[in-house]
Design a protein around this motif. Sequence first.
Motif, PDB file in Angstrom:
ATOM      1  N   ASN A  50      11.802   4.391  17.551  1.00  0.00           N
ATOM      2  CA  ASN A  50      12.899   5.294  18.363  1.00  0.00           C
ATOM      3  C   ASN A  50      14.372   5.031  17.628  1.00  0.00           C
ATOM      4  N   TRP A  51      15.021   3.485  17.691  1.00  0.00           N
ATOM      5  CA  TRP A  51      16.188   3.481  17.253  1.00  0.00           C
ATOM      6  C   TRP A  51      17.006   3.770  16.139  1.00  0.00           C
ATOM      7  N   LEU A  52      16.062   3.504  14.929  1.00  0.00           N
ATOM      8  CA  LEU A  52      16.548   4.134  13.511  1.00  0.00           C
ATOM      9  C   LEU A  52      15.384   4.492  12.627  1.00  0.00           C
ATOM     10  N   GLY A  53      14.709   4.628  13.270  1.00  0.00           N
ATOM     11  CA  GLY A  53      13.668   5.249  12.387  1.00  0.00           C
ATOM     12  C   GLY A  53      13.667   6.691  12.108  1.00  0.00           C
ATOM     13  N   HIS A  54      14.946   7.115  11.924  1.00  0.00           N
ATOM     14  CA  HIS A  54      15.285   8.316  11.427  1.00  0.00           C
ATOM     15  C   HIS A  54      15.669   8.037  10.315  1.00  0.00           C
ATOM     16  N   LEU A  55      16.466   6.953   9.431  1.00  0.00           N
ATOM     17  CA  LEU A  55      17.125   6.868   8.880  1.00  0.00           C
ATOM     18  C   LEU A  55      16.392   6.224   7.469  1.00  0.00           C
ATOM     19  N   PRO A  56      16.650   6.493   6.813  1.00  0.00           N
ATOM     20  CA  PRO A  56      16.217   5.679   5.365  1.00  0.00           C
ATOM     21  C   PRO A  56      16.190   4.608   5.014  1.00  0.00           C
ATOM     22  N   ILE A  57      15.302   3.837   6.116  1.00  0.00           N
ATOM     23  CA  ILE A  57      15.747   2.402   5.890  1.00  0.00           C
ATOM     24  C   ILE A  57      13.833   1.746   6.237  1.00  0.00           C
ATOM     25  N   ASP A  58      13.895   0.612   5.700  1.00  0.00           N
ATOM     26  CA  ASP A  58      12.718  -0.539   5.627  1.00  0.00           C
ATOM     27  C   ASP A  58      12.678  -1.034   7.240  1.00  0.00           C
ATOM     28  N   SER A  79      26.897   5.118  11.632  1.00  0.00           N
ATOM     29  CA  SER A  79      27.385   5.127  10.675  1.00  0.00           C
ATOM     30  C   SER A  79      26.965   3.792   9.322  1.00  0.00           C
ATOM     31  N   ILE A  80      27.485   3.169   9.405  1.00  0.00           N
ATOM     32  CA  ILE A  80      27.418   1.792   8.812  1.00  0.00           C
ATOM     33  C   ILE A  80      26.239   1.232   8.606  1.00  0.00           C
ATOM     34  N   LEU A  81      25.064   1.913   8.683  1.00  0.00           N
ATOM     35  CA  LEU A  81      23.269   1.727   8.148  1.00  0.00           C
ATOM     36  C   LEU A  81      22.919   3.002   7.214  1.00  0.00           C
ATOM     37  N   THR A  82      23.947   4.709   7.982  1.00  0.00           N
ATOM     38  CA  THR A  82      23.317   5.218   6.753  1.00  0.00           C
ATOM     39  C   THR A  82      24.738   5.363   6.314  1.00  0.00           C
ATOM     40  N   GLU A  83      25.686   4.471   6.148  1.00  0.00           N
ATOM     41  CA  GLU A  83      26.466   4.850   5.144  1.00  0.00           C
ATOM     42  C   GLU A  83      25.566   4.072   3.791  1.00  0.00           C
ATOM     43  N   LEU A  84      25.007   2.731   4.544  1.00  0.00           N
ATOM     44  CA  LEU A  84      24.630   1.867   3.340  1.00  0.00           C
ATOM     45  C   LEU A  84      23.332   2.163   2.806  1.00  0.00           C
ATOM     46  N   SER A  85      22.638   3.412   3.950  1.00  0.00           N
ATOM     47  CA  SER A  85      21.137   3.674   3.122  1.00  0.00           C
ATOM     48  C   SER A  85      20.521   4.781   2.097  1.00  0.00           C
ATOM     49  N   ASN A  86      22.432   5.447   2.276  1.00  0.00           N
ATOM     50  CA  ASN A  86      22.349   6.927   1.410  1.00  0.00           C
ATOM     51  C   ASN A  86      22.899   5.999   0.889  1.00  0.00           C
ATOM     52  N   ASN A  87      22.937   5.209  -0.456  1.00  0.00           N
ATOM     53  CA  ASN A  87      22.597   5.367  -1.784  1.00  0.00           C
ATOM     54  C   ASN A  87      21.616   4.591  -1.562  1.00  0.00           C
ATOM     55  N   LYS A  88      21.459   5.361  -2.904  1.00  0.00           N
ATOM     56  CA  LYS A  88      19.710   5.169  -3.166  1.00  0.00           C
ATOM     57  C   LYS A  88      19.809   3.902  -4.022  1.00  0.00           C
ATOM     58  N   ALA A  89      20.595   2.925  -4.740  1.00  0.00           N
ATOM     59  CA  ALA A  89      20.670   1.616  -4.966  1.00  0.00           C
ATOM     60  C   ALA A  89      20.525   0.771  -4.241  1.00  0.00           C
ATOM     61  N   ASN A  90      20.324   0.965  -2.942  1.00  0.00           N
ATOM     62  CA  ASN A  90      20.673   0.090  -1.464  1.00  0.00           C
ATOM     63  C   ASN A  90      19.258   0.463  -0.672  1.00  0.00           C
ATOM     64  N   GLN A  91      18.532  -0.973  -0.677  1.00  0.00           N
ATOM     65  CA  GLN A  91      17.931  -0.763   0.000  1.00  0.00           C
ATOM     66  C   GLN A  91      17.746  -1.975   1.189  1.00  0.00           C
ATOM     67  N   VAL A  92      17.703  -0.965   2.589  1.00  0.00           N
ATOM     68  CA  VAL A  92      18.174  -1.581   3.376  1.00  0.00           C
ATOM     69  C   VAL A  92      16.741  -2.117   4.466  1.00  0.00           C
ATOM     70  N   VAL A  93      17.179  -3.579   4.514  1.00  0.00           N
ATOM     71  CA  VAL A  93      15.638  -3.705   5.569  1.00  0.00           C
ATOM     72  C   VAL A  93      15.976  -3.880   6.695  1.00  0.00           C
ATOM     73  N   VAL A  94      15.508  -3.913   7.814  1.00  0.00           N
ATOM     74  CA  VAL A  94      15.804  -4.247   9.595  1.00  0.00           C
ATOM     75  C   VAL A  94      14.521  -5.318   9.260  1.00  0.00           C
ATOM     76  N   ILE A  95      14.520  -6.709   9.610  1.00  0.00           N
ATOM     77  CA  ILE A  95      13.925  -7.911   9.458  1.00  0.00           C
ATOM     78  C   ILE A  95      14.140  -7.846  11.184  1.00  0.00           C
ATOM     79  N   SER A  96      12.846  -8.185  12.088  1.00  0.00           N
ATOM     80  CA  SER A  96      13.192  -8.226  13.581  1.00  0.00           C
ATOM     81  C   SER A  96      12.110  -9.093  14.613  1.00  0.00           C
TER      82      SER A  96
END
Length: 724
Positions: free
Chosen positions: A547-555, A521-538
């Motif tokens: 598998n875990w996060l691919g459905h979210l609009p994140i990089d 829910s945190i990642l969804t809230e953040l990435s739904n805001n178009k001004a935010n570009q969330v990048v998971v860097i791992s």
Amino acid sequence: MSRTIIVSNRLPVKAVKNDQGELEYLPSEGGLATGLSSVYKKGNNLWVGWPGRYFKKKEKKQEARTALQSKNMSPVFLTQEEIILYYEGFSNETLWPNFHYFNQYALYKKSYWDAYKKVNKKFCDELLKVLSPGDKIWVHDYQLMLVPQLIRETHPDVSIGFFLHIPFPSFEVFRLLPWRRELLDGVLGADLIGFHTYDDMRHFLSAVSRICYISNHHGQIQKDRRTIATDSFPIGIDYDKYANQAAHPDTLSREVEYRTSLGKQKLMLSIDRLDYSKGIPARLEIFDIFLDKYPAYQGKVSLLMVVVPSRDQVEKYKHLKEEVDLLVGRINGKYGTVNWTPIHYFYRSFPMEDLSAFYRMADVAMVTPMRDGMNLVCKEFLASKLDQKGVLILSEMAGASKELSDALIVNPNDKHQVVEAIYRALTMPEEEQIKHTSIMQETLKKFNIHHWVDLFLGKLDDVTQKRNELATKVLDDSVKSMIKKDFDKAKKRMLFLDYDGTLVPFHSDPQAVSPNEKLLSILTELSNNKANQVVVISGRDRKTLENWLGHLPIDFIAEHGVWLKENENQWHMAEGLDNSWKGEIREILDIYVNKTPGSFIEEKDYSLVWHYRKVETGLGELRAREILSHLKYLAVNMNLQVLEGNKVVEIKNIEVNKGKAALKWVQQFKPDFILALGDDWTDEDTFKALPEDAYTIKVADIHSAAKYSLEDYVAVRKLLEGLY
Ligand code: GDG
């Protein structure tokens, strides 16, 4: 001005009743009391400890408290039961034998341990009553190993030093204690932990690594976001005091008196507290063998043996006393004549003037403990030798042997070696005696007790100062609101979020930490805001992340930058990477897998990882160092990077790192606000690569190129929630 508060089991004075039945406070014997007296008497400094006597009545306690307060001391009163269980029990019947390698004498009793915990808490409570902001605390010795952590729990920022006066045993011996973990955790509450010798320090670090699973870097330990320093500080003596005492007319007249009654014979000296660690029976047996092997010395040499009564309520010490009495009687009966007593044995303590006369008179000092943290007697003997004539026979099991290598160093278990050392000492030419004594005196003059105190407290100040500098990095509320303000102002924000250890807790099973609802829910809230570009860097593989996060609009930046995904496009590989090196490197790593049970190789798209988390502690680290040196030059030629991680060595293409990947993102999307969060060494590349105005935050550690630090993934989630 900041105060130093010394905490030790005993105060430097002991309360005794005089003939009129009034309480008097006499100085306690021992090097520590005299050494530290220069510290606690200064300014407002204070000493907290037990006054060495049981007080029953409240009024008597109050009377003692008032008297001691006027001498800069604060008493901790112990009940009779506590003295028996905590002091005589756990301290002297459990820790003392274990730490001196007499584990066969150690008793493991829960009642002792419970009392030890309770009394350590009592010391801590007494200390806290007198503690003021800015004070630094110096806790002493094995009786109070839990005190540093107890203080730390209520005073996270106070400066605490701990010094162990006895040896720290090898891990194989220390591990036998049922409460080994608690004892280590207790001491690790300190900022600086001091030992007499490097060997003691080495044993401690090894125990911390094997029991607490915390490694060290050049003696520095990281625990609970704190840096704990360890070091060796060999204690010295008040050199001038002993040298001046040896020149005092009172000492000289006593020497003349004793010498007159002893005649011309040679004199050997030994002075110890009654203790099995001091090797007293073995020394007597050695003297017996010597007189037997060199009969010409019968009638020509005596041993003056001072044994200071100690711990005589403890069963083992009672037996030891009987054994010593018997041996002395036997040897004197065997060799003694009307004109000559082989052993002059005293079971009592002497005033300093007498000790000094003994030191002056002795031709040879026999300091042959089976085990001793340092041993001050040998140093006092040398300082008293104003004409530099005299020979020191010193056990290699005493910490002092590390500094006094000009003594005749012996193994006290090798009785024949010690016998020969006695012969050598008694026949050593005077020039040789003077040469050795003068060298050792120079060392003792420089490394005196004041030097020791200054070194320890100086280092404690350094450690504290460093901690304070780093403390500015802790992400407090004011920084949080600054981040929030800049975040709100920005039009295009970029958030680089490491996964393991940052968004979720670190887990030994990598598959066990899939995102829970809260994180999603945190990642969804953040990435739904178009001004935010969330990048998971791992460092994780792309399939798991997808598998875990691919459905979210994140990089995503996966495998440290090998696999990339932006703007919900397809995954693609970083360009221009070469993989042809893998075969050759794999062959080398296979050699190490074959000779290291428990290790294995993991192959990633653009890296090879040698894992050793299941390998015997120590062996894995050794092999890792071997691999590092094996690959040192080869890696440079092949354009590879060899990195040491948490129980892994990773070899990868030099072009692949989180920093390079993150920088590319920044250059491509040009954000006006950057926040980067990560917890391990691979995130350091990100922190270093990002522009100066980026907010970089290291999780669970304060040593980092990042600007700020946060304690754990819970704090990270809270910070992120606060942004939307
Ligand atoms: C522990 C560690 C470490 C002895 N007899 C008399 C007397 N003494 C004084 C000596 C010396 C002190 O007692 C004994 O010190 P040691 O270092 O030899 O031994 P421990 O008491 O076991 O001390 C030891 C030390 O802590 C310091 O860190 O070196 O390894 O075990 O100063 O002179 N003093 C007087 N009368 C005596 O009859 N006045």
